[in-house]
Design a protein around this motif. Structure first.
Motif, PDB file in Angstrom:
ATOM      1  N   ILE A  97     -11.996 -36.400   6.196  1.00 39.79           N
ATOM      2  CA  ILE A  97     -12.289 -35.964   7.374  1.00 39.79           C
ATOM      3  C   ILE A  97     -11.017 -35.172   7.801  1.00 39.79           C
ATOM      4  CG2 ILE A  97     -11.490 -38.184   8.359  1.00 39.79           C
ATOM      5  CD1 ILE A  97     -13.819 -37.423  10.675  1.00 39.79           C
TER       6      ILE A  97
ATOM      7  N   ALA B  14     -19.270 -36.948   9.312  1.00 33.71           N
ATOM      8  CA  ALA B  14     -18.571 -37.866   9.984  1.00 33.71           C
ATOM      9  C   ALA B  14     -19.056 -37.279  11.474  1.00 33.71           C
ATOM     10  CB  ALA B  14     -17.350 -37.946   9.850  1.00 33.71           C
TER      11      ALA B  14
ATOM     12  N   ARG C 187     -12.643 -41.629   1.530  1.00 34.17           N
ATOM     13  CA  ARG C 187     -12.471 -40.402   0.710  1.00 34.17           C
ATOM     14  C   ARG C 187     -12.626 -40.889  -0.663  1.00 34.17           C
ATOM     15  NH1 ARG C 187      -8.223 -35.735   0.075  1.00 34.17           N
ATOM     16  NH2 ARG C 187      -9.316 -34.041  -0.305  1.00 34.17           N
TER      17      ARG C 187
ATOM     18  N   VAL D 189      -9.263 -44.976   7.726  1.00 31.05           N
ATOM     19  CA  VAL D 189      -9.629 -43.754   6.759  1.00 31.05           C
ATOM     20  C   VAL D 189      -8.775 -44.468   5.705  1.00 31.05           C
ATOM     21  CG1 VAL D 189      -9.728 -41.865   8.296  1.00 31.05           C
ATOM     22  CG2 VAL D 189      -7.283 -42.508   7.577  1.00 31.05           C
TER      23      VAL D 189
ATOM     24  N   ASP E 271      -9.587 -33.029   4.390  1.00 35.51           N
ATOM     25  CA  ASP E 271     -10.956 -32.733   3.669  1.00 35.51           C
ATOM     26  C   ASP E 271     -10.902 -31.236   3.289  1.00 35.51           C
ATOM     27  OD1 ASP E 271     -13.591 -32.166   2.895  1.00 35.51           O
ATOM     28  OD2 ASP E 271     -14.499 -32.410   5.073  1.00 35.51           O
TER      29      ASP E 271
ATOM     30  N   MET F 205     -13.777 -43.856   7.557  1.00 30.17           N
ATOM     31  CA  MET F 205     -13.838 -42.636   6.462  1.00 30.17           C
ATOM     32  C   MET F 205     -13.463 -43.214   5.336  1.00 30.17           C
ATOM     33  SD  MET F 205     -14.811 -39.795   5.016  1.00 30.17           S
ATOM     34  CE  MET F 205     -15.491 -38.830   6.250  1.00 30.17           C
TER      35      MET F 205
ATOM     36  N   GLY G 146     -17.343 -33.970   4.235  1.00 33.77           N
ATOM     37  CA  GLY G 146     -17.087 -35.335   4.741  1.00 33.77           C
ATOM     38  C   GLY G 146     -17.094 -35.124   6.488  1.00 33.77           C
TER      39      GLY G 146
END
Length: 301
Positions: free
Chosen positions: A27, A66, A82, A45, A57, A80, A62
């Protein structure tokens, strides 16, 4: 939206927020709309991509997904994970399995949404899904965008995941959906030309319209979050309330929230979450759906 209006009155209770984990490309924390919500809404995150953080990101996928979660479920807390860098990078199933377990056991989320898919099943992801589902976490995944050329992707094909297809604004099926499956409920939700946040560093503006089942999936997850949020509100009695947090319970709500179109069950949230009929009638309706599916609740005496 009518469904949002139903929930607004009791949204002052900050202890009752639904927690959603999104497994995606990260994000963009520098996006103005996201930065403004960072401490209030985005609570965790983590990245499984080398030493890169989850608050970046390099793809936009994403960030877009989001932001959709945040728009449709405006009181939900977002986490989040990743798990992949961008569309040109290989998605490692170990990353996905680890992220599911982390979301379930470290973040303690209510919902996990996954806007990606593999062409085949991976046992480590399946086991991670089982661990999450056994904790009454509802998992969503995108069907695929290959039309009839491929089957439903994994993990959407898992029996413990709610598979989401795409539709246009009127509920008509998207041409890139896999064909309806006789063994699936074929849920669909808006997934065409949906505007959401986009990394400003790309020079393409702060928002972008995207299309695909990966766009539909966070919207469906956010609708589930609205149902859970409603059930958490005070002064309501919902039979089998705890069952709403299960795959089976939410699936029954979705079935009763849907309109059949083109072989798909198109989600229409206000069929149940309708302010016009009042909070207690909505609670009665949800109770009735769950009682018909699960049977009478055990007598505590």
């Amino acid at each position: 939206m009518n469904s949002q209006a139903l929930l607004d009155t009791y949204r002052k209770d900050r202890m009752r927020r639904v927690k959603i984990a999104i497994l995606d490309t990260g994000i963009d924390r520098t996006h103005p709309g996201i930065e403004a919500q960072w401490n209030k809404r985005i609570k965790g995150v983590k990245s499984w991509i080398n030493d890169e953080g989850g608050d970046r990101d390099s793809c936009g996928h994403g960030t877009h997904d989001a932001s959709l979660l945040m728009k449709v479920a405006p009181e939900a807390l977002i986490y989040m994970a990743r798990v992949v860098k961008d569309s040109n990078s290989s998605l490692n199933p170990d990353n996905v399995a680890d992220a599911i377990i982390h979301a379930a056991e470290e973040w303690g989320v209510d919902i996990i949404t996954m806007s990606f898919g593999f062409p085949r099943r991976y046992i480590n992801i399946e086991r991670a899904i089982d661990r999450a589902s056994n904790k009454d976490i509802i998992l969503f995944a995108a069907a695929s965008n290959s039309g009839a050329n491929r089957n439903i992707a994994f993990p959407a094909s898992s029996s413990r995941v709610i598979c989401i297809n795409s539709a246009d604004g009127g509920g008509a099926r998207s041409r890139f959906n896999p064909p309806p499956q006789s063994t699936s409920h074929n849920f669909s939700v808006l997934g065409e030309a949906v505007s959401s946040a986009w990394p400003t560093g790309f020079g393409e503006g702060a928002e972008k319209r995207r299309t695909g089942t990966s766009t539909s999936t966070p919207i469906a997850a956010a609708i589930a979050a609205l149902v859970l949020e409603f059930a958490k509100q005070p002064q309501l009695h919902i039979s089998h309330n705890a069952r709403l947090k299960t795959l089976e319970g939410m699936r029954e709500i979705f079935l009763n929230m849907s309109e059949e179109k083109d072989g798909y069950s198109f989600l229409v949230p206000w069929k149940i979450l309708d302010k016009k009929v009042g909070r207690h009638h909505v609670a009665f309706r949800i109770s009735d759906i769950l009682l018909k599916f699960f049977g009478a609740e055990d007598d505590p005496h």
